[in-house]
Each structure stands twice: as C-alpha cells, then as structure tokens.
Design an enzyme around this catalytic site. Structure first.
Site, mmCIF file in Angstrom:
data_model
loop_
_atom_site.group_PDB
_atom_site.id
_atom_site.type_symbol
_atom_site.label_atom_id
_atom_site.label_comp_id
_atom_site.label_asym_id
_atom_site.label_seq_id
_atom_site.Cartn_x
_atom_site.Cartn_y
_atom_site.Cartn_z
ATOM 1 N N CYS A 171 -25.181 3.425 34.422
ATOM 2 C CA CYS A 171 -26.621 3.622 34.394
ATOM 3 C C CYS A 171 -27.417 2.326 34.486
ATOM 4 C CB CYS A 171 -27.047 4.376 33.132
ATOM 5 S SG CYS A 171 -26.039 4.095 31.706
ATOM 6 N N GLY A 215 -27.266 4.655 39.260
ATOM 7 C CA GLY A 215 -27.053 6.020 38.805
ATOM 8 C C GLY A 215 -27.937 6.991 39.542
ATOM 9 N N ASN A 221 -26.960 1.340 28.551
ATOM 10 C CA ASN A 221 -26.028 1.125 29.657
ATOM 11 C C ASN A 221 -24.752 0.550 29.076
ATOM 12 O OD1 ASN A 221 -24.797 0.638 32.135
ATOM 13 N ND2 ASN A 221 -25.771 -1.364 32.363
ATOM 14 N N GLY A 222 -23.626 1.175 29.387
ATOM 15 C CA GLY A 222 -22.350 0.677 28.895
ATOM 16 C C GLY A 222 -21.506 1.795 28.326
ATOM 17 N N CYS A 243 -18.838 -8.184 33.100
ATOM 18 C CA CYS A 243 -18.127 -7.352 34.076
ATOM 19 C C CYS A 243 -18.245 -7.997 35.455
ATOM 20 C CB CYS A 243 -18.714 -5.948 34.101
ATOM 21 S SG CYS A 243 -18.007 -4.901 35.388
ATOM 22 N N TYR A 268 -19.869 -5.564 43.214
ATOM 23 C CA TYR A 268 -20.226 -4.253 43.751
ATOM 24 C C TYR A 268 -21.476 -3.625 43.155
ATOM 25 C CZ TYR A 268 -19.777 0.792 44.650
ATOM 26 O OH TYR A 268 -20.017 2.083 45.005
ATOM 27 N N SER A 278 -21.927 -2.724 50.000
ATOM 28 C CA SER A 278 -21.437 -3.871 49.233
ATOM 29 C C SER A 278 -20.459 -4.739 49.999
ATOM 30 C CB SER A 278 -20.788 -3.391 47.935
ATOM 31 O OG SER A 278 -19.779 -2.444 48.210
ATOM 32 N N ASP A 300 -14.115 -4.578 52.489
ATOM 33 C CA ASP A 300 -14.634 -3.626 51.503
ATOM 34 C C ASP A 300 -14.512 -4.256 50.121
ATOM 35 O OD1 ASP A 300 -15.787 -1.345 50.551
ATOM 36 O OD2 ASP A 300 -14.194 0.020 51.188
ATOM 37 N N CYS A 331 -14.839 -10.489 32.350
ATOM 38 C CA CYS A 331 -13.795 -9.525 32.010
ATOM 39 C C CYS A 331 -13.016 -9.197 33.286
ATOM 40 C CB CYS A 331 -14.398 -8.246 31.436
ATOM 41 S SG CYS A 331 -13.168 -6.950 31.095
ATOM 42 N N CYS A 388 -9.421 -4.830 34.251
ATOM 43 C CA CYS A 388 -8.978 -3.805 35.202
ATOM 44 C C CYS A 388 -7.955 -4.351 36.198
ATOM 45 C CB CYS A 388 -10.175 -3.197 35.926
ATOM 46 S SG CYS A 388 -11.246 -4.400 36.738
#
Length: 494
Positions: free
Chosen positions: A18, A46, A124-125, A263, A269, A310, A372, A458, A461
C-alpha cells in the site's frame, strides 16, 4: 499491511501492499482533494482499494468524515464525495491486498472512536508478530472489524493513549510492541503523526506546500500536489506536526545504522522512478542495475528493451554501458489494471498478451536483450520470451535487475512460499530452459548495496538472512523453519 488469513494470487508479479498520505493545512483549507491527488500519484502501490478520512481541527473532537471503497482512486471517489468531505487534516490510503481479503472492511484508513477522541490511521508494511498481538487483544475483550494487522496497531495506540499525556507518546509506545515493517500516518483531532519502523523497511517522507505539511510514502506524491520535499522520516523516528510547534521529532526507537534494512525492491521495482527514497534516486538506482548487468552479464545483441514499466530504466542503463541500442519492443495496454477479468484457461487469449504486445517491426530479425525486474514463478517470463520469438526475434537474452528469489518475504512484499519460486532448487541454466531464453543473467547479490550507495538494505528474499527472526508459523499460511530446511538441503547433497 498484511491480511492475517490470506492466500496469494497466482500472478507472476510482485505486489507492494500500500501507499499512505497525510496532510494538515494550518490555514484551515479543505484537504480532501489534495489527498485524492496524492493517492492518485501512489496508485502504483495498490490498486485494489482506497480511502480518505478528514477532520476539522476547529470543530468538535471526534467528528471524522471517511469514505473508502474497492477499486482505483478515480473509480471510488467522485467530485461530489470529495466536496462533501470538509476538513483541514486527513489521511489517505491505497491498498493492494491478497486473495481472500478483498473486502471494503479491510480498506483503509481505519477510523477509531475511543474515549480520548478519534484517530485515523493508514499503514504500509507487514508485522511479523501481528497474530500474537491480536490474540492478546482478543483475550482482553477487543472485537475486531477487519482481518488486517493495521487494526492491531490502531487498538494498541488507543490503549496506550489511556496512560499517556499525548497521542504521539501513545503512538511511540505502541510501535515499541511491533515487530516488522510499518510506516504509519495518523491523524488525531489536532495533530498529524508519522512513524517509521527502526529498520526503515518502507519509505516515508515529509513535504510542505504553503502552510500545509504532508507525510507520505513517496516524493512523487509531493510533486503531484505542488509540494516541496522537506526531508525523509528516518528509521525509528516518530514525527508530530502541529501549528504551534511545527515538526517535532522523537528518535527513541532508532537502532544503529548497520541494523537498518530498507526494502531493496522499493528501488528495483515498487517505487515510481521519479521518487527519491532516503536521498537516493529510484531512477538512478535502476540505471545502475542495468549498467551492472551489462558489466557482469554481457552478450552480443542488436537491441536492448525493457519489460514495462520497471524494466525500462534498467534496460536504458544496460544500453548506455554496452553501447547496444535501446528501443521499445513492447506496447502496454494502459487501460488494463491488475483487477481485469482474466481469460479462462480454455480461452485462446493470454492474460499477458491482453496487457502487453510486441512491436514486430522493432524486433524482427534481431538479437534482443530483454530486461525485467524479477522472475517469481516464471509463468510470465516464458510467455514474453515466446512473444518476442513469434514476432521474429532471432535470439532472446533475458537479464534480471535483481538476484534470484530463494526465500519468502515477511515484511510487506508478496513473495510466495519457497516451493513456488522458480529459482528454488533450480540452477540458472534450469531456469533459462524453462523460460525458453537463449541466455539468462541475474544481478549479482554483491551489487545490491551499490544500487543505493551503501544504504543498509534487507536482502532476505535472496539470502534467507532476515533483519529479524521470521515467524515459525508463516502468517501467509506456509510453515517456515529455516533450520529444518537448511538441514534437509545439507542431507540431500550428493
């Protein structure tokens, strides 16, 4: 802002949760239309639901007007609705949720009426201890109207307010109980408050227009309403904005800089390319990513192109570094959102082709480098590669401006369970064969800090090394045990 009982769409794209926007006009002017246009600028964060809540600081406390609904900002709000929302302080929210939680009740902002007055909150989060906090509240009598962790935050603020002198102190005390990612904007009857988690996962900044102050997710929202950027809200900072004191800051939650963890996908992106986050240009970060790809994964070709939107800046960066011409190979249907009715599997239409088409004249007879931002499951990448080949491309070389996804995200990005990730237990060569490319290259993990000039980030991922311990019970419905998984992988080695 995670749903506590969610599932995931099967789209092969990443989604931000969001965007938030708050404004306080010290001159008493109505702010609803400014929130509307601010949310319009944040629509990329969002597209599923949105909402606005406003209040008049000169009127009686507790008189908060709010409206929210499912859909895009310009679908939910009409001129008449905005004109009916009179108030000089307010917050707005755009949301992307996951399947099973697409309800109006879960839309934000949340408006809370309690003994000390009224609060409107936008978040947001994603909290990793939301289930635990919610459970504690339920067993002390709390009744929840939504299934989102943002309501847990709102309840804790309201409870802390009963034992504090100021609402900003209540916000700070509530935040000290939270674990995970949260950027908040809160409108109380006489104050606008912003808070950012100690790791700084999600962006948050302050702007000013005439005698009005703004707190929002991205600087692009400031530009849209003609406001100037004042500064970023720092990780672990709570700011309070009032006419009497201006901007008052508290940094009691701040951690050492090396423990911060922005992040990295905001830069790769999520954020709009014209935004700046913590002093770094999103556009410049994407240009760098393309340059690094050209340096580390070069290939001979005739054309470099990006998958809109992006991938475009990274493709330009690759072109600038390699000297291979940059060109447009894709036409994107601007009128197709993420909520369009998807073709049934029995239909001949591909949902990818509904959104994206190839310019045959641009690629026919050429060796194409396609840039991409990521490959999640791979179900979209293989179709796009095939589309380029069908349009006459003689070779298709895929370059990705991020490393391979190997682990899920718990902090507000819907990266799914490991088993659903194409890179899980597969080599790059395996992935290349699956998507049908002539070659495949990812951004090197070591390059990530360079994208943001060394800001702490971070990369959980990609590495499984999270800034804080993830929940044993994956709140997205999957069981996660890193040690057991690691043991299993070690035992399975030849």
């Amino acid at each position: 802002m995670n749903d506590l009982h969610n599932n995931y769409y099967d789209e092969d794209t990443l989604h931000e949760e969001c965007g938030i926007f708050g404004i306080y006009d010290f001159d008493g002017n109505d702010v609803a239309s400014s929130i509307y246009y601010g949310l319009f600028a944040l629509q990329h964060r969002g597209q599923e639901s949105c909402g606005i809540a406003v209040s008049n600081t000169k009127g009686p406390k507790g008189n908060m007007l709010s409206y929210k609904g499912m859909g895009l900002v310009n679908e939910v709000f009409t001129t008449e609705q905005l004109e009916g929302m009179s108030g000089d302080i307010g917050v707005g929210h755009v949301r992307y949720s996951t399947a099973g939680s697409s309800t109006r009740e879960n839309a934000q902002p949340l408006v809370l009426n309690y003994v000390k007055g009224t609060l409107a909150l936008a978040h947001n989060g994603n909290l990793i201890n939301a289930a635990e906090l919610r459970h504690d509240l339920e067993y002390t009598g709390a009744i929840f109207q939504t299934t989102i962790d943002s309501e847990v935050i709102a309840y804790h603020i309201a409870r802390e307010r009963l034992n504090t002198k100021t609402v900003e102190e209540a916000v700070e005390r509530a935040c000290q109980k939270l674990k995970g990612a949260y950027s908040l904007v809160v409108a109380s009857p006489r104050k606008l408050i912003g808070a950012r988690d100690p790791q700084g996962f999600k962006p948050l900044c302050i702007g000013k227009r005439d005698n009005a102050y703004i707190i929002t997710s991205e600087t692009c929202a400031l530009d849209t309403i003609g406001a100037t950027f004042v500064r970023d809200i720092e990780p672990g900072e709570v700011v309070t904005i009032t006419p009497e004191a201006g901007i008052v800051s508290s940094k009691n939650m701040a951690v050492p800089k090396e423990q911060e963890a922005r992040c990295i996908f905001e830069y790769i992106y999520f954020a709009r390319p014209d935004s700046h986050i913590d002093g770094e240009s999103v556009y410049a970060s994407r240009i760098k990513a393309g340059r690094f790809l050209a340096q580390d994964s070069p290939v001979e070709a005739d054309l470099v192109t990006g998958v809109p939107e992006s991938g475009n800046a990274a493709a330009l960066g690759y072109s600038l570094e390699s000297g291979i011409p940059y060109g447009t190979a894709f036409v994107k249907n601007a009128y197709v959102g993420r909520t369009f009715i998807k073709p049934k599997q029995s239909a001949r239409e591909s949902s990818v082709q509904v959104k994206l088409n190839v310019l045959k004249e641009a690629v026919a007879g050429k060796r194409v480098i396609m840039i991409d931002d990521s490959i999640v499951r791979g179900t979209t990448s293989d179709r796009i590669v095939k589309m380029l080949r069908d349009a006459g491309a003689t070779e298709v070389h895929v370059r990705i401006s991020s490393p391979p996804f190997l682990w899920p995200c718990y902090f507000g990005t819907d990266i799914p369970a490991r088993e659903q990730l194409i890179a899980y237990n597969r080599s790059i060569e395996d992935i290349r064969k699956i998507i049908g490319a002539d070659s495949l290259g990812y951004l090197e993990l070591e390059r990530l800090p360079e994208l943001v000039n060394g800001l702490p980030i971070c990369n959980g991922c990609f590495t499984g090394n999270y800034p804080m311990d993830p929940p044993k019970e994956d709140i997205r419905g999957e069981y996660f045990d890193k040690e057991a998984d690691l043991e299993k992988r070690i035992l399975s080695r030849p």
